[in-house]
Design a protein around this motif. Structure first.
Motif, PDB file in Angstrom:
ATOM      1  N   GLU A 150      19.550  85.947 -87.356  1.00 38.24           N
ATOM      2  CA  GLU A 150      19.122  85.868 -88.616  1.00 38.24           C
ATOM      3  C   GLU A 150      17.615  85.678 -88.388  1.00 38.24           C
ATOM      4  OE1 GLU A 150      20.153  83.554 -92.841  1.00 38.24           O
ATOM      5  OE2 GLU A 150      20.444  82.291 -90.970  1.00 38.24           O
ATOM      6  N   ALA A 151      17.011  85.041 -87.168  1.00 40.06           N
ATOM      7  CA  ALA A 151      15.468  84.851 -87.071  1.00 40.06           C
ATOM      8  C   ALA A 151      14.959  86.381 -87.040  1.00 40.06           C
ATOM      9  CB  ALA A 151      15.441  83.995 -86.031  1.00 40.06           C
ATOM     10  N   TYR A 152      15.594  87.130 -86.216  1.00 40.58           N
ATOM     11  CA  TYR A 152      15.102  88.630 -86.027  1.00 40.58           C
ATOM     12  C   TYR A 152      14.802  89.107 -87.332  1.00 40.58           C
ATOM     13  CZ  TYR A 152      15.916  88.691 -80.821  1.00 40.58           C
ATOM     14  OH  TYR A 152      15.629  88.352 -79.618  1.00 40.58           O
ATOM     15  N   ALA A 153      15.876  88.932 -88.144  1.00 40.36           N
ATOM     16  CA  ALA A 153      15.918  89.840 -89.423  1.00 40.36           C
ATOM     17  C   ALA A 153      14.990  89.180 -90.370  1.00 40.36           C
ATOM     18  CB  ALA A 153      17.474  89.781 -90.088  1.00 40.36           C
ATOM     19  N   VAL A 154      14.912  87.857 -90.323  1.00 39.88           N
ATOM     20  CA  VAL A 154      13.577  87.330 -91.037  1.00 39.88           C
ATOM     21  C   VAL A 154      12.103  87.629 -90.788  1.00 39.88           C
ATOM     22  CG1 VAL A 154      12.716  84.696 -91.567  1.00 39.88           C
ATOM     23  CG2 VAL A 154      15.110  85.174 -91.697  1.00 39.88           C
ATOM     24  N   ARG A 155      11.899  87.755 -89.447  1.00 38.17           N
ATOM     25  CA  ARG A 155      10.717  88.038 -88.942  1.00 38.17           C
ATOM     26  C   ARG A 155      10.451  89.481 -89.442  1.00 38.17           C
ATOM     27  NH1 ARG A 155      11.931  84.773 -84.206  1.00 38.17           N
ATOM     28  NH2 ARG A 155      12.778  86.798 -83.241  1.00 38.17           N
ATOM     29  N   LEU A 156      11.468  90.590 -89.362  1.00 39.09           N
ATOM     30  CA  LEU A 156      11.018  91.896 -89.806  1.00 39.09           C
ATOM     31  C   LEU A 156      10.741  91.856 -91.302  1.00 39.09           C
ATOM     32  CD1 LEU A 156      11.420  94.704 -89.338  1.00 39.09           C
ATOM     33  CD2 LEU A 156      13.922  94.751 -89.903  1.00 39.09           C
ATOM     34  N   PHE A 157      11.698  91.044 -92.310  1.00 37.30           N
ATOM     35  CA  PHE A 157      11.580  91.171 -93.517  1.00 37.30           C
ATOM     36  C   PHE A 157      10.038  90.522 -94.000  1.00 37.30           C
ATOM     37  CE2 PHE A 157      15.125  92.510 -96.319  1.00 37.30           C
ATOM     38  CZ  PHE A 157      15.521  93.516 -95.508  1.00 37.30           C
ATOM     39  N   ARG A 158       9.861  89.531 -93.091  1.00 38.14           N
ATOM     40  CA  ARG A 158       8.602  88.869 -93.591  1.00 38.14           C
ATOM     41  C   ARG A 158       7.357  89.973 -93.347  1.00 38.14           C
ATOM     42  NH1 ARG A 158       9.761  83.018 -91.170  1.00 38.14           N
ATOM     43  NH2 ARG A 158      10.804  81.895 -93.284  1.00 38.14           N
ATOM     44  N   ASP A 216      11.524  85.092-101.780  1.00 40.63           N
ATOM     45  CA  ASP A 216      10.923  84.368-100.755  1.00 40.63           C
ATOM     46  C   ASP A 216      11.691  84.165 -99.492  1.00 40.63           C
ATOM     47  OD1 ASP A 216       9.660  82.249 -99.229  1.00 40.63           O
ATOM     48  OD2 ASP A 216      10.852  80.649 -99.919  1.00 40.63           O
ATOM     49  N   VAL A 217      11.388  85.023 -98.419  1.00 35.52           N
ATOM     50  CA  VAL A 217      12.365  85.163 -97.323  1.00 35.52           C
ATOM     51  C   VAL A 217      12.360  84.038 -96.483  1.00 35.52           C
ATOM     52  CG1 VAL A 217      12.569  86.687 -95.211  1.00 35.52           C
ATOM     53  CG2 VAL A 217      11.900  87.671 -97.486  1.00 35.52           C
ATOM     54  N   GLY A 218      13.086  82.975 -96.783  1.00 37.85           N
ATOM     55  CA  GLY A 218      13.179  81.804 -96.170  1.00 37.85           C
ATOM     56  C   GLY A 218      13.916  81.825 -94.816  1.00 37.85           C
ATOM     57  N   ASP A 219      14.167  80.978 -94.045  1.00 29.99           N
ATOM     58  CA  ASP A 219      14.947  80.868 -92.697  1.00 29.99           C
ATOM     59  C   ASP A 219      16.307  80.993 -92.905  1.00 29.99           C
ATOM     60  OD1 ASP A 219      12.665  80.256 -91.524  1.00 29.99           O
ATOM     61  OD2 ASP A 219      12.926  78.147 -91.150  1.00 29.99           O
ATOM     62  N   ARG A 220      16.840  80.919 -94.089  1.00 26.06           N
ATOM     63  CA  ARG A 220      18.334  81.168 -94.226  1.00 26.06           C
ATOM     64  C   ARG A 220      18.464  82.328 -95.439  1.00 26.06           C
ATOM     65  NH1 ARG A 220      21.609  75.545 -94.434  1.00 26.06           N
ATOM     66  NH2 ARG A 220      21.148  74.993 -92.276  1.00 26.06           N
ATOM     67  N   PHE A 221      17.824  83.269 -95.426  1.00 25.99           N
ATOM     68  CA  PHE A 221      17.579  84.259 -96.655  1.00 25.99           C
ATOM     69  C   PHE A 221      18.611  85.156 -96.335  1.00 25.99           C
ATOM     70  CE2 PHE A 221      16.296  88.696 -97.787  1.00 25.99           C
ATOM     71  CZ  PHE A 221      16.030  88.500 -98.964  1.00 25.99           C
ATOM     72  N   PHE A 222      19.256  85.239 -95.101  1.00 22.95           N
ATOM     73  CA  PHE A 222      20.307  86.551 -94.953  1.00 22.95           C
ATOM     74  C   PHE A 222      21.874  85.974 -94.960  1.00 22.95           C
ATOM     75  CE2 PHE A 222      16.549  88.288 -93.008  1.00 22.95           C
ATOM     76  CZ  PHE A 222      16.805  89.736 -93.555  1.00 22.95           C
ATOM     77  N   PHE A 223      21.947  84.525 -94.344  1.00 22.87           N
ATOM     78  CA  PHE A 223      23.342  84.130 -94.203  1.00 22.87           C
ATOM     79  C   PHE A 223      23.458  82.772 -95.216  1.00 22.87           C
ATOM     80  CE2 PHE A 223      23.135  85.622 -89.510  1.00 22.87           C
ATOM     81  CZ  PHE A 223      23.054  86.905 -89.924  1.00 22.87           C
ATOM     82  N   VAL A 243      22.294  94.383 -93.160  1.00 22.71           N
ATOM     83  CA  VAL A 243      22.566  95.834 -92.564  1.00 22.71           C
ATOM     84  C   VAL A 243      21.160  96.437 -92.418  1.00 22.71           C
ATOM     85  CG1 VAL A 243      23.622  97.735 -93.176  1.00 22.71           C
ATOM     86  CG2 VAL A 243      24.719  95.486 -93.520  1.00 22.71           C
ATOM     87  N   THR A 244      20.402  96.610 -93.415  1.00 23.78           N
ATOM     88  CA  THR A 244      18.938  97.292 -93.395  1.00 23.78           C
ATOM     89  C   THR A 244      18.264  96.902 -92.223  1.00 23.78           C
ATOM     90  OG1 THR A 244      19.096  97.670 -95.788  1.00 23.78           O
ATOM     91  CG2 THR A 244      17.033  97.918 -94.493  1.00 23.78           C
ATOM     92  N   ALA A 245      18.365  95.580 -91.977  1.00 26.78           N
ATOM     93  CA  ALA A 245      17.683  94.877 -90.790  1.00 26.78           C
ATOM     94  C   ALA A 245      17.961  95.463 -89.460  1.00 26.78           C
ATOM     95  CB  ALA A 245      17.354  93.382 -90.640  1.00 26.78           C
TER      96      ALA A 245
END
Length: 259
Positions: free
Chosen positions: A137-145, A162-169, A211-213
């Motif tokens: 999730e951290a990898y994906a969050v960094r990419l989206f930010r 808001d792409v928070g730390d729990r945005f994906f899961f 999935v996009t990430a």
């Protein structure tokens, strides 16, 4: 398929009824002198011949699980199923409760039993829990930010995100990545898994953003162990829901054409 298999016919048990021949989608079985015979071992190994034989004369090598006898065909209650489909919601609020390992395995088993094109059985699964889930999730969050400022220039929706730390899961205890080369195969498996998860009392969220990430982050692909040609077709976030929906949501009518 990942393993070698062979179709075997017990000539003593075979009664030459021709059911396996008539049902073989590859035309790979003939009946000669009152006995069925396999022409070649390069068929799709679909197992129809095993399933249809009234005398259990057909078997396939290389599989761990034994065929289970079906006494009566299973029939789902169509009204109950329709109510379940109508009432399902994507869950984004999860209870602070672990999902039992046996339940996770049952959800994956539902995916394993899904059909695949040419019986490729090319779908695999990545179970994300604990530290592995947090790292993914951290990898994906960094990419989206990194890309969010550009998205905000063209999308009013992105401006409210808001792409928070729990945005994906969404804080769920488990995320299941469905991996396949063929998108349809993976989607069929994911649909089976979502139904099973809900039958087990779990809530489900398809995380399309994750999935996009996976398509743009090499670090994320490496963490998931994806090989060349493999892609994450669906990401199912699962957990016990912390919210209850009290009525179904409206849907537009089906758009149907009958040429």
């Amino acid at each position: 398929m990942r393993f070698e298999h062979a179709v075997l016919i017990d000539a003593e048990a075979c009664i030459g009824c021709g059911l396996c021949r008539d049902d073989c989608p590859a035309g790979n079985i003939v009946v000669e002198d009152g006995k069925a015979r396999v022409l070649a071992q390069d068929c799709i190994m679909c197992g129809h011949c095993v399933a249809i034989c009234p005398r259990a004369a057909v078997s396939m090598t290389g599989f761990d699980d034994e065929p289970q006898k079906i006494e009566e065909p299973m029939a789902l209650d169509e009204n109950a199923l329709l109510v379940a489909l109508r009432s399902r919601r994507s869950i984004r609020r999860f209870a602070d409760r672990a999902v039992e390992p046996a339940v996770v395995e049952r959800v994956i088993e539902a995916g394993r039993l899904a059909p695949t094109g040419s019986n490729a059985q090319d779908v695999s699964y990545v179970v994300l829990q604990g530290a592995g889930k947090d790292e993914a999730e951290a990898y994906a969050v960094r990419l989206f930010r990194r890309v969010l400022p550009l998205a905000k220039l063209v999308s009013s929706l992105a401006r409210r995100v808001d792409v928070g730390d729990r945005f994906f899961f969404k804080g769920a205890p488990v995320a299941l990545a469905v991996v396949a080369k063929d998108e349809v195969d993976g989607a069929l498996a994911a649909a089976n898994m979502a139904l099973m998860a809900e039958a087990c009392g779990l809530g489900v969220l398809y995380s399309g953003f994750f999935v996009t990430a996976t398509r743009f982050s090499f670090s994320l692909r490496r963490l998931l162990g994806l090989r060349r040609g493999q892609r994450v077709v669906a990401l199912l976030v699962i957990g016990y829901p912390a919210v209850r929906y009290r009525r179904s949501a409206p849907k537009e009518p089906a758009y149907v054409r009958r040429p």
